[in-house]
Scaffold this motif. Structure first.
Motif, PDB file in Angstrom:
ATOM      1  N   LEU A   1       0.828  -1.209   0.000  1.00 35.92           N
ATOM      2  CA  LEU A   1       0.000   0.000   0.000  1.00 35.92           C
ATOM      3  C   LEU A   1       0.866   1.265   0.000  1.00 35.92           C
ATOM      4  O   LEU A   1       0.715   2.114  -0.886  1.00 35.92           O
ATOM      5  CB  LEU A   1      -0.978  -0.028   1.184  1.00 35.92           C
ATOM      6  CG  LEU A   1      -2.125   0.971   1.154  1.00 35.92           C
ATOM      7  CD1 LEU A   1      -3.294   0.478   2.003  1.00 35.92           C
ATOM      8  CD2 LEU A   1      -1.697   2.352   1.619  1.00 35.92           C
TER       9      LEU A   1
ATOM     10  N   LEU B   1      -4.541  -5.561  -3.044  1.00 31.60           N
ATOM     11  CA  LEU B   1      -4.271  -5.803  -1.632  1.00 31.60           C
ATOM     12  C   LEU B   1      -5.279  -6.766  -1.023  1.00 31.60           C
ATOM     13  O   LEU B   1      -6.446  -6.788  -1.412  1.00 31.60           O
ATOM     14  CB  LEU B   1      -4.336  -4.478  -0.860  1.00 31.60           C
ATOM     15  CG  LEU B   1      -3.500  -3.328  -1.420  1.00 31.60           C
ATOM     16  CD1 LEU B   1      -3.959  -2.003  -0.821  1.00 31.60           C
ATOM     17  CD2 LEU B   1      -2.021  -3.555  -1.151  1.00 31.60           C
TER      18      LEU B   1
ATOM     19  N   ASP C   1      -7.357  -7.746   2.539  1.00 33.82           N
ATOM     20  CA  ASP C   1      -7.885  -6.906   3.617  1.00 33.82           C
ATOM     21  C   ASP C   1      -6.958  -6.941   4.834  1.00 33.82           C
ATOM     22  O   ASP C   1      -6.700  -5.909   5.463  1.00 33.82           O
ATOM     23  CB  ASP C   1      -9.321  -7.280   3.978  1.00 33.82           C
ATOM     24  CG  ASP C   1      -9.556  -8.774   4.129  1.00 33.82           C
ATOM     25  OD1 ASP C   1      -8.601  -9.558   4.005  1.00 33.82           O
ATOM     26  OD2 ASP C   1     -10.726  -9.153   4.364  1.00 33.82           O
TER      27      ASP C   1
ATOM     28  N   SER D   1      -3.795  -4.855   4.069  1.00 33.71           N
ATOM     29  CA  SER D   1      -4.042  -3.406   4.026  1.00 33.71           C
ATOM     30  C   SER D   1      -3.935  -2.774   5.403  1.00 33.71           C
ATOM     31  O   SER D   1      -3.451  -1.640   5.555  1.00 33.71           O
ATOM     32  CB  SER D   1      -5.430  -3.130   3.444  1.00 33.71           C
ATOM     33  OG  SER D   1      -5.538  -3.608   2.139  1.00 33.71           O
TER      34      SER D   1
ATOM     35  N   ILE E   1      -2.477   1.056   6.550  1.00 38.50           N
ATOM     36  CA  ILE E   1      -3.614   1.794   6.019  1.00 38.50           C
ATOM     37  C   ILE E   1      -3.355   3.299   6.021  1.00 38.50           C
ATOM     38  O   ILE E   1      -3.946   4.051   5.232  1.00 38.50           O
ATOM     39  CB  ILE E   1      -4.900   1.448   6.817  1.00 38.50           C
ATOM     40  CG1 ILE E   1      -6.153   1.837   6.028  1.00 38.50           C
ATOM     41  CG2 ILE E   1      -4.876   2.075   8.208  1.00 38.50           C
ATOM     42  CD1 ILE E   1      -6.404   0.972   4.826  1.00 38.50           C
TER      43      ILE E   1
ATOM     44  N   PHE F   1      -6.498   1.640  -5.420  1.00 38.28           N
ATOM     45  CA  PHE F   1      -6.332   0.650  -4.355  1.00 38.28           C
ATOM     46  C   PHE F   1      -7.473  -0.353  -4.473  1.00 38.28           C
ATOM     47  O   PHE F   1      -8.638  -0.010  -4.246  1.00 38.28           O
ATOM     48  CB  PHE F   1      -6.352   1.322  -2.983  1.00 38.28           C
ATOM     49  CG  PHE F   1      -5.225   2.290  -2.753  1.00 38.28           C
ATOM     50  CD1 PHE F   1      -3.970   1.843  -2.357  1.00 38.28           C
ATOM     51  CD2 PHE F   1      -5.413   3.656  -2.932  1.00 38.28           C
ATOM     52  CE1 PHE F   1      -2.932   2.732  -2.142  1.00 38.28           C
ATOM     53  CE2 PHE F   1      -4.379   4.557  -2.717  1.00 38.28           C
ATOM     54  CZ  PHE F   1      -3.122   4.089  -2.326  1.00 38.28           C
TER      55      PHE F   1
ATOM     56  N   ILE G   1      -8.924  -3.577  -2.897  1.00 42.52           N
ATOM     57  CA  ILE G   1      -8.826  -4.421  -1.710  1.00 42.52           C
ATOM     58  C   ILE G   1      -9.789  -5.592  -1.845  1.00 42.52           C
ATOM     59  O   ILE G   1     -10.999  -5.409  -1.969  1.00 42.52           O
ATOM     60  CB  ILE G   1      -9.121  -3.618  -0.430  1.00 42.52           C
ATOM     61  CG1 ILE G   1      -8.057  -2.526  -0.247  1.00 42.52           C
ATOM     62  CG2 ILE G   1      -9.151  -4.545   0.787  1.00 42.52           C
ATOM     63  CD1 ILE G   1      -8.234  -1.689   0.988  1.00 42.52           C
TER      64      ILE G   1
END
Length: 530
Positions: free
Chosen positions: A413, A432, A434, A437, A441, A456, A458
């Motif tokens: 990230l 990514l 979860d 991430s 974050i 991004f 996710i």
């Protein structure tokens, strides 16, 4: 009573440590500084130059990962500024990843004033040069303030010497204003040329092989050898595999000679390479394992060669001969070798397309592959989706794929932010998980503040899915502490200033991906999968 030491420049020495250091950083091209500032670093930034920029990460590991992405994409050392022990401690996981990525970084960290170090002051570093080891190539706290610029110059040279990696300099807070003589940055050439006799033997082995194979690792990308590998593979009709856990792509994955990905397992590698009598590993280890295995490391009768710039990889390769050299130089030499025997190309790899419209990670990556521009840059950290990604999201062009070589989470990230800074005007896609991430974050803040064109994506499966898959290897049907049921990534994105959309089915996925890929700034798509 003795006089206090002089502060700032003097008539005899008009420059300060800060002045000389800034000039050195400018000469080295390190005018982008990544960090999360603390009290002991502030004097470094007095009279901050207009031609420098400071990239703020809201946590130290985020700052290091952004710098890692930036340095990897530019192939030049990046500068990171951290707080003393506490800040360095926060960053160490990301430093470990940079070390495994072979990324050239110069890390500076604040230290309390020299005059109060005997009293163990608040927020000081007790053993600053030892703390980040062994995952920096060199570390020091200079004995005198006047030695700081020379230490940073050495740190830069060591970071850029293959195999590249992070270096570390601890700087007491009162050093920056001390008088200091100018220092010129000296150019150092670090190209590694292969041993001619060994390279000639490798070329002969490839030429006479019945069915050769090539395994490409990250060093191919670092050495800009993509086109050279294509030429070598086509000359020999060699099957090309991606080495286990490779953090960069070194060969077009839609090429008819592309044979797939080697798993990080001894038995699986032997099975994949069983048809081959000669295998050449380029740019990194071919025998990288993630699980315990038994039996041979290579098929019976298979001759192995390893070419790369990391002498450590050469030393622990379990079988075969190794040549320490830059991939581009070595492959050019192999292309000048003897003509190969006549051989037919192997049958191309076939992957069945994704069927249906059920929301799976395979559907997400297949639609992403269909909708994204071929030259867009993919930064990945979705461990449980890596298999579907390998099958349905091929990397087609050089320098368009990045992931972590360490296996540590929290890289992709913020690294996407650094890569977007290094490649202005290009679309960056961060794919990514979860769980991954949530390690970094805070990087969304930096993406929003800088207005970077990052999508991004996710993939939300509501748990650490990779651990569920890996747990079955150990006979665990339900690993503890792995459920993530209540995370709301659209809300998290909004809180950091990033627009977001949620996709629950194939129709909303298509709409959200099109929206995100067309955006000029950062966006986030939360793809909820089974």
């Amino acid at each position: 009573m003795p006089e206090s030491p002089a502060i700032g420049a003097t008539a005899a020495c008009p420059s300060t440590v800060r002045d000389v250091t800034i000039d050195l950083l400018r000469a080295a091209g390190m005018t982008t500084i990544f960090g999360n500032p603390g009290s002991t670093e502030l004097p470094m930034f007095r009279d901050f130059p207009d031609d420098f920029r400071y990239i703020l990460g809201l946590q130290e590991s985020v700052a290091v990962a952004m710098a890692d992405g930036f340095a990897t994409a530019t192939r030049k050392a990046a500068l990171i500024n951290l707080h003393s022990s506490a800040g360095v401690g926060h960053a160490l996981g990301a430093v470990f990843t940079a070390f495994r990525n072979q990324t050239p970084l110069v890390i500076t960290a604040g230290q309390q004033a020299r005059s109060i170090l005997p009293y163990e002051p608040f927020l000081f570093a007790e053993r600053p040069s030892e703390f980040p080891r062994p995952f920096v190539k060199w570390a020091v706290e200079p004995a005198r303030a006047q030695d700081v610029p020379a230490a940073i110059a050495r740190a830069y040279a060591v970071a850029m010497e293959p195999p590249c990696g992070p270096t570390f300099v601890s700087v007491p807070v009162d050093d920056w204003d001390q008088p200091c003589a100018p220092l010129t940055l000296r150019p150092i050439s670090a190209t590694r040329h292969p041993d001619p006799a060994a390279l000639a033997q490798c070329a002969q082995s490839l030429a006479r092989a019945r069915r050769p194979a090539i395994a490409v690792a990250a060093g191919v990308a670092r050495d800009c050898a993509w086109d050279l590998v294509v030429a070598l593979a086509e000359r020999h009709g060699a099957s090309v595999y991606v080495a286990p856990m490779a953090s960069r792509a070194g060969f077009p994955e839609d090429h008819p000679l592309f044979a797939g990905f080697l798993a990080a397992s001894r038995e699986a590698i032997v099975a994949s390479l069983a048809p081959h009598d000669v295998v050449l590993a380029l740019g990194g280890p071919m025998n990288l394992y993630h699980v315990e295995g038994h039996g041979p490391h290579l098929p019976d009768g298979c001759e192995a060669w390893l070419i790369g710039d990391n002498h450590t990889h050469a030393a622990w390769a379990p079988q075969g001969r190794a040549i320490v050299a830059s991939c581009d130089v070595a492959i050019a030499g192999l292309l000048a070798g003897p003509d190969p025997v006549a051989r037919a190309w192997p049958a191309p790899r076939i992957v069945a397309p994704v069927a249906g419209d059920v929301m799976t990670d395979a559907l997400v990556v297949s639609r992403l592959a269909a909708l994204r521009a071929p030259g867009s840059i993919l930064v990945e950290e979705a461990p449980s989706t890596r298999g579907p990604m390998h099958d349905h999201l091929p990397i087609l062009r050089p320098d368009t794929f990045y992931t972590t070589a360490s296996g540590g989470l929290g890289f992709a990230l913020p690294a996407a932010v650094g890569i977007a800074l290094a490649r202005p005007g290009e679309k960056v896609i961060a794919l990514l998980g979860d769980g991954s991430s949530m390690y970094a974050i805070q990087g969304l803040f930096s993406a929003a503040a800088l207005g970077l064109p990052i999508s991004f994506i996710i993939i939300r499966n509501g748990r650490y899915e990779a651990l569920h898959s890996f747990g079955r290897h150990f006979g665990l049907q339900q690993p503890v502490g792995t459920e993530l049921p209540v995370l709301d990534f659209c809300a998290l994105a909004a809180g950091h200033g990033v627009p977001a959309r949620r996709a629950d089915d194939a129709a909303t996925l298509e709409e959200a991906l099109c929206w995100s890929l067309a955006a000029d700034g950062p966006t986030l798509v939360e793809a909820v999968v089974a």
